[in-house]
Motif scaffolding. Structure first.
Motif, PDB file in Angstrom:
ATOM      1  N   GLN A  96       0.826  -1.089  -0.091  1.00  0.00           N
ATOM      2  CA  GLN A  96       0.122   0.048   0.122  1.00  0.00           C
ATOM      3  C   GLN A  96       0.956   1.282   0.086  1.00  0.00           C
ATOM      4  O   GLN A  96       0.537   2.314  -0.890  1.00  0.00           O
ATOM      5  N   ARG A  97       1.746   1.224   1.153  1.00  0.00           N
ATOM      6  CA  ARG A  97       2.905   2.578   0.985  1.00  0.00           C
ATOM      7  C   ARG A  97       3.541   2.656  -0.430  1.00  0.00           C
ATOM      8  O   ARG A  97       3.534   3.929  -0.978  1.00  0.00           O
ATOM      9  N   ILE A  98       4.074   1.580  -1.061  1.00  0.00           N
ATOM     10  CA  ILE A  98       4.551   1.761  -2.450  1.00  0.00           C
ATOM     11  C   ILE A  98       3.601   2.251  -3.277  1.00  0.00           C
ATOM     12  O   ILE A  98       3.981   3.201  -4.354  1.00  0.00           O
ATOM     13  N   TYR A  99       2.512   1.905  -3.404  1.00  0.00           N
ATOM     14  CA  TYR A  99       1.352   2.364  -4.377  1.00  0.00           C
ATOM     15  C   TYR A  99       1.061   3.878  -4.054  1.00  0.00           C
ATOM     16  O   TYR A  99       1.062   4.597  -5.070  1.00  0.00           O
ATOM     17  N   LEU A 100       1.082   4.247  -2.785  1.00  0.00           N
ATOM     18  CA  LEU A 100       0.684   5.420  -2.480  1.00  0.00           C
ATOM     19  C   LEU A 100       1.995   6.660  -2.892  1.00  0.00           C
ATOM     20  O   LEU A 100       1.712   7.625  -3.343  1.00  0.00           O
ATOM     21  N   GLU A 101       3.143   6.174  -2.629  1.00  0.00           N
ATOM     22  CA  GLU A 101       4.451   6.975  -2.803  1.00  0.00           C
ATOM     23  C   GLU A 101       4.342   7.123  -4.550  1.00  0.00           C
ATOM     24  O   GLU A 101       4.740   7.941  -5.151  1.00  0.00           O
TER      25      GLU A 101
ATOM     26  N   PRO B 146       1.191  -3.209  -6.144  1.00  0.00           N
ATOM     27  CA  PRO B 146      -0.072  -2.770  -5.510  1.00  0.00           C
ATOM     28  C   PRO B 146      -0.796  -3.996  -4.910  1.00  0.00           C
ATOM     29  O   PRO B 146      -0.946  -5.132  -5.524  1.00  0.00           O
ATOM     30  N   THR B 147      -1.135  -3.866  -3.575  1.00  0.00           N
ATOM     31  CA  THR B 147      -2.019  -5.007  -2.738  1.00  0.00           C
ATOM     32  C   THR B 147      -3.511  -4.598  -2.482  1.00  0.00           C
ATOM     33  O   THR B 147      -3.539  -3.368  -2.016  1.00  0.00           O
ATOM     34  N   ILE B 148      -4.209  -5.507  -2.467  1.00  0.00           N
ATOM     35  CA  ILE B 148      -5.728  -5.135  -2.146  1.00  0.00           C
ATOM     36  C   ILE B 148      -5.831  -6.387  -1.115  1.00  0.00           C
ATOM     37  O   ILE B 148      -5.792  -7.588  -1.451  1.00  0.00           O
TER      38      ILE B 148
ATOM     39  N   LEU C  27       1.889   7.376  -6.459  1.00  0.00           N
ATOM     40  CA  LEU C  27       0.980   8.287  -6.867  1.00  0.00           C
ATOM     41  C   LEU C  27       1.463   9.847  -6.091  1.00  0.00           C
ATOM     42  O   LEU C  27       0.734  10.997  -6.510  1.00  0.00           O
ATOM     43  N   GLY C  28       2.320   9.943  -5.766  1.00  0.00           N
ATOM     44  CA  GLY C  28       2.852  10.970  -5.071  1.00  0.00           C
ATOM     45  C   GLY C  28       2.455  11.431  -3.744  1.00  0.00           C
ATOM     46  O   GLY C  28       2.580  12.525  -3.328  1.00  0.00           O
ATOM     47  N   ILE C  29       1.874  10.392  -3.017  1.00  0.00           N
ATOM     48  CA  ILE C  29       1.436  10.543  -1.787  1.00  0.00           C
ATOM     49  C   ILE C  29       2.244   9.594  -0.974  1.00  0.00           C
ATOM     50  O   ILE C  29       2.178   8.600  -0.611  1.00  0.00           O
ATOM     51  N   ALA C  30       3.200  10.484  -0.413  1.00  0.00           N
ATOM     52  CA  ALA C  30       4.233   9.963   0.514  1.00  0.00           C
ATOM     53  C   ALA C  30       3.832   9.955   2.014  1.00  0.00           C
ATOM     54  O   ALA C  30       3.497  10.810   2.551  1.00  0.00           O
ATOM     55  N   HIS C  31       3.590   8.649   2.612  1.00  0.00           N
ATOM     56  CA  HIS C  31       3.030   8.540   3.834  1.00  0.00           C
ATOM     57  C   HIS C  31       3.616   7.132   4.380  1.00  0.00           C
ATOM     58  O   HIS C  31       3.552   6.125   3.841  1.00  0.00           O
ATOM     59  N   ASP C  32       4.057   7.282   5.833  1.00  0.00           N
ATOM     60  CA  ASP C  32       4.762   5.927   6.354  1.00  0.00           C
ATOM     61  C   ASP C  32       3.328   5.290   7.005  1.00  0.00           C
ATOM     62  O   ASP C  32       2.986   5.631   8.115  1.00  0.00           O
ATOM     63  N   VAL C  33       3.046   4.514   6.284  1.00  0.00           N
ATOM     64  CA  VAL C  33       1.728   3.679   6.802  1.00  0.00           C
ATOM     65  C   VAL C  33       2.224   2.364   7.447  1.00  0.00           C
ATOM     66  O   VAL C  33       1.461   1.630   8.125  1.00  0.00           O
TER      67      VAL C  33
END
Length: 806
Positions: free
Chosen positions: A49-54, A76-78, A56-62
């Motif tokens: 999930q973190r890799i996918y958000l990154e 990407p994981t679902i 998309l330009g949404i960097a966040h430590d999940v």
């Protein structure tokens, strides 16, 4: 192509370094608490999930970066997990979740016609889709607001007997809900006005009133006018209804009732929508068809007349979605079935259906116990669907204990060897045939030989005097059936999904028992424990049956997968009732007394909570529809104020206690009987690995159910109780299931009775008596197709579960 994981060490994981093949159907198994979820969901899924958000330009430590050293090869994981918290909005229905209702609304807006109209493809539509949607202000029935039913107070249940005088009835209305000593003068004057108007006396019996007088006496409300000559009187029902507006009717037993809305006949929509049809059916009628019936309707409708390419596409899309619902074993549902009424397994299979219909590739799909609630004969289709997802170019990872799923996997990962600190390692990776020969895997041992625990009691199923009998059951799809349930035994109810198991046990037996046992309410403290399972606005099905033999038991304990306390701040310790005892221990320590701390000071929901995060230990942040939790910077996730953390008991703070597993806490509080007994019961059920402070919202359905069962066992019911469990083996390995069977056997040994709704052949084979419903689902079910001991069921050709019993 493969996923490479280096030193995964979250929770109990023992620095796992491994490779996992991609584009395969992978089954992950192991005993409860062995580390499966920590590795698959909390490590792989969160990092994907973190890799996918990154990207998309949404960097966040999940995820905490210290939970592993490196992971490579992730897509990407679902994740589709089975949790105790799902969509609790009764306005959310199968049709809205699958988006089929939206497609239907567009079709009706384009091709719908009023009675007598001739279809004209050239004529532009005069309708908008909103009028065909019950959640739209344009389409919902004005009487019920789109619910299809109305909740109201059933005043008839509280009115005096019909052979009482009208003076007594009138007096009752004005004294409700609490009797009053004084009566105001205008009250007797109003009754006098009524008796004079109809030429009656106050001593007239209610039953003797004429139809007109009775209607007036019950429902009359004077007109708001200054002119003289009209009757000044308020009907007794009107008086009571006005009083009920000012009190909480939920606190008055049996007053609340629900009935189908008379304006829309339960179809949820306004008059305009119900006057427009396609193929002589309005949209409400389609929404009440089950999936199979709806498929037949649209196959015929598609072929019966020409459609525009757009409408043809919509119909084919509906048929594709309906086919996916059938594939995941939900063909018995209709589009108006409310989501809160679905089981955890049904909810998850609904999510699986949406992914099957999405047709994307290069995704890592992760499923949690997808066969929960499925009969052995229904598992084949869902296994096929996983292979179909794989063939589309995806990787499918399934966390599962079911033998049939494990058998069909391309690749198996087994965690263990045991739970908690004794787990956290991968004990096997590879194919199924080699897995069976594994000496390190407990799962493999049970697959080689499914041993049952020894029974320490003698079943009394052949004693006719000790039974509960349900007669002429017609609830939902039940076809006027008679069912005798032996007591002082373990009885299993089986059948296909939608065959009528829940209708028989949950919707018929339980409410009937509840009503019968209320007569004993004054003699016993605990008559019915169901933890207020349903929300107040849930529609309770009318139990259409008769019950005999309720006098043979002293009470009933209902244990399902749902938890009433769904708040994130509700944790295992509070649910079990040991948290108060623990807080009392801390409040009696010398330092606590010196600081004038009370029990409340050691509550993360009260005065002791961190002022920044309000005792959550984290702060939520939203990114669009995604919600993330960051550790609270003030308390570092400890949940309490700094001064509270200064108080220690045996060198541990109150926050340290919340981080303990059940097993650790059991040992730590061994000298405190009340705490130790409850935690020991949970350990017996194989749940020593869960944390004392774990949020209830993170528990699986099976964990929630075992937690409730442990709490009931910890109370120690005296007398002869009936324990009803709804699919208790959800989320359990064979190792954990064996422990559950031992506990159930102890209940029967102590004079209680056990009734299970179950699909697992391992459990059903252990039962003393089986009742099998079927032969199909929905309208094709609702009959008893087999009954008897497991040995007898095996010999019956009509039984569908018989061939799977070992």
């Amino acid at each position: 192509m493969q996923i490479e994981v280096y030193n995964a060490k979250l929770h109990n994981l023992k620095n796992i370094t491994t490779t996992i093949p991609k584009h395969k159907f992978i089954v992950v198994t192991g005993v409860s608490g062995s580390g499966k979820s920590s590795f698959i969901f909390d490590t792989l899924h969160h990092e994907g999930q973190r890799i996918y958000l990154e990207a998309l330009g949404i960097a966040h430590d999940v995820l905490h970066y210290d939970s592993f050293d490196m992971i490579q090869g992730l897509s990407p994981t679902i994740a589709v997990q089975q949790r105790t918290v799902s969509n609790l909005n009764p306005r959310s229905v199968v049709g809205s979740v699958t988006r089929i209702l939206n497609l239907l609304a567009i079709i009706y807006a384009q091709e719908g016609q009023r009675a007598g109209e001739v279809a004209d493809p050239q004529k532009p539509s005069e309708y908008v889709p909103g009028i065909f949607m019950f959640n739209s202000p344009h389409g919902s029935c004005p009487a019920c607001g789109g619910r299809g039913y109305v909740s109201e107070v059933n005043i008839e249940k509280i009115l005096p007997p019909v052979n009482e005088t009208i003076e007594r009835w009138h007096q009752f209305a004005y004294q409700f809900p609490q009797p009053k000593k004084e009566e105001k003068e205008y009250i007797s004057k109003r009754l006098e006005n009524f008796t004079k108007h109809f030429g009656l006396s106050p001593d007239t019996l209610f039953i003797e009133l004429s139809h007109e007088a009775k209607e007036t006496f019950l429902h009359y409300r004077p007109k708001r006018t200054q002119s003289k000559g009209h009757l000044i009187f308020y009907g007794v029902s009107v008086v009571i209804e006005e009083k009920l507006k000012k009190i909480n009717t939920q606190q008055i037993a049996d007053l609340q009732t629900t009935r189908p809305c008379t304006r829309c006949a339960g179809f949820r929509l306004g008059k305009q929508a119900l006057s427009i049809t396609i193929d002589n059916k309005h949209i409400g009628q389609l929404c009440q068809m089950n999936v199979g019936e709806l498929t037949t309707f649209f196959q015929h409708y598609l072929a019966a007349r020409p459609h525009t390419p757009f409408i043809t596409h919509l119909i084919n899309e509906i048929l594709r979605k309906l086919n996916c619902l059938e594939t995941v074993g939900l063909s018995y549902l209709n589009l108006y079935r409310e989501i809160p009424t679905l089981s955890g397994g049904e909810t998850q299979r609904l999510h699986i259906m949406s992914h099957l219909s999405a047709k994307v590739d290069s995704i890592i799909y992760i499923f949690d116990e997808p066969t929960a609630g499925l009969h052995e004969k229904e598992k084949e289709k869902i296994i096929e669907s996983f292979h179909r997802l794989k063939q589309q170019g995806n990787t499918v990872i399934v966390v599962e204990h079911d033998e049939s799923v494990i058998k069909h996997a391309d690749y198996i990962m087994d965690f263990g060897p045991l739970a908690g600190q004794l787990g956290g390692s991968i004990v096997y990776q590879g194919n199924y045939s080699d897995f069976l020969n594994s000496t390190n895997s407990i799962t493999a041992q049970y697959l080689r030989q499914k041993k049952h625990p020894r029974k320490e009691y003698t079943s009394r199923v052949d004693t006719p005097a000790s039974t509960l009998s349900i007669k002429n059951a017609r609830t939902n799809n039940l076809k006027d059936i008679d069912v005798a349930i032996p007591l002082h035994a373990i009885v299993g109810v089986s059948g296909l999904s939608g065959s009528g198991k829940s209708s028989l046990v949950i919707d018929t037996l339980i409410p009937k028992l509840q009503a019968s046992l209320k007569a004993k309410a004054t003699k016993q403290k605990r008559v019915m424990e169901d933890e207020a399972e349903h929300e107040p606005d849930f529609v309770h099905t009318h139990a259409d049956a008769k019950l005999e033999g309720a006098e043979n038991i002293d009470g009933c304990i209902v244990v399902t997968q749902k938890l009433a306390r769904r708040h994130e701040n509700s944790c295992v310790a509070t649910f079990l009732g040991v948290w108060d005892h623990i807080r009392h221990i801390f409040s009696t320590q010398e330092e606590a007394i010196a600081l004038q701390f009370t029990r409340s000071s050691f509550s993360f929901n009260s005065t002791g909570s961190c002022t920044v995060c309000n005792g959550h230990g984290y702060i939520k942040r939203s990114l669009g529809q995604l919600v993330f939790s960051d550790q609270c910077p003030a308390c570092q996730g400890k949940r309490f104020k700094p001064e509270v953390m200064k108080v220690r008991y045996k060198e541990r703070t109150i926050s340290d206690i919340l981080e303990m597993s059940i097993s650790e806490a059991h040992e730590f509080f061994r000298d405190h009987a009340k705490i130790s007994k409850m935690l020991g019961t949970i350990e017996e059920l194989g749940m020593g690995y869960i944390l004392i402070g774990q949020s209830l919202t993170t528990l699986s359905g099976g964990e929630a159910q075992r937690l409730k069962l442990a709490r009931e066992l910890g109370k120690g019911s005296k007398g002869s109780y009936l324990y009803i469990l709804d699919e208790p083996t959800v989320g359990l390995s064979y190792y954990d299931t064996e422990k559950l069977l031992v506990i159930l056997g102890k209940l029967v040994e102590n004079g209680h009775s056990v009734l299970l709704i179950e699909h697992d052949p391992y459990v059903l084979a252990y039962c003393d008596y089986l009742i099998e419903l079927g032969p199909g689902a929905g309208n094709k079910g609702g009959e008893v197709i087999a009954k008897g001991s497991p040995e007898e069921i095996k010999q019956l050709t009509c039984s569908m579960i018989g061939p799977f019993l070992e």
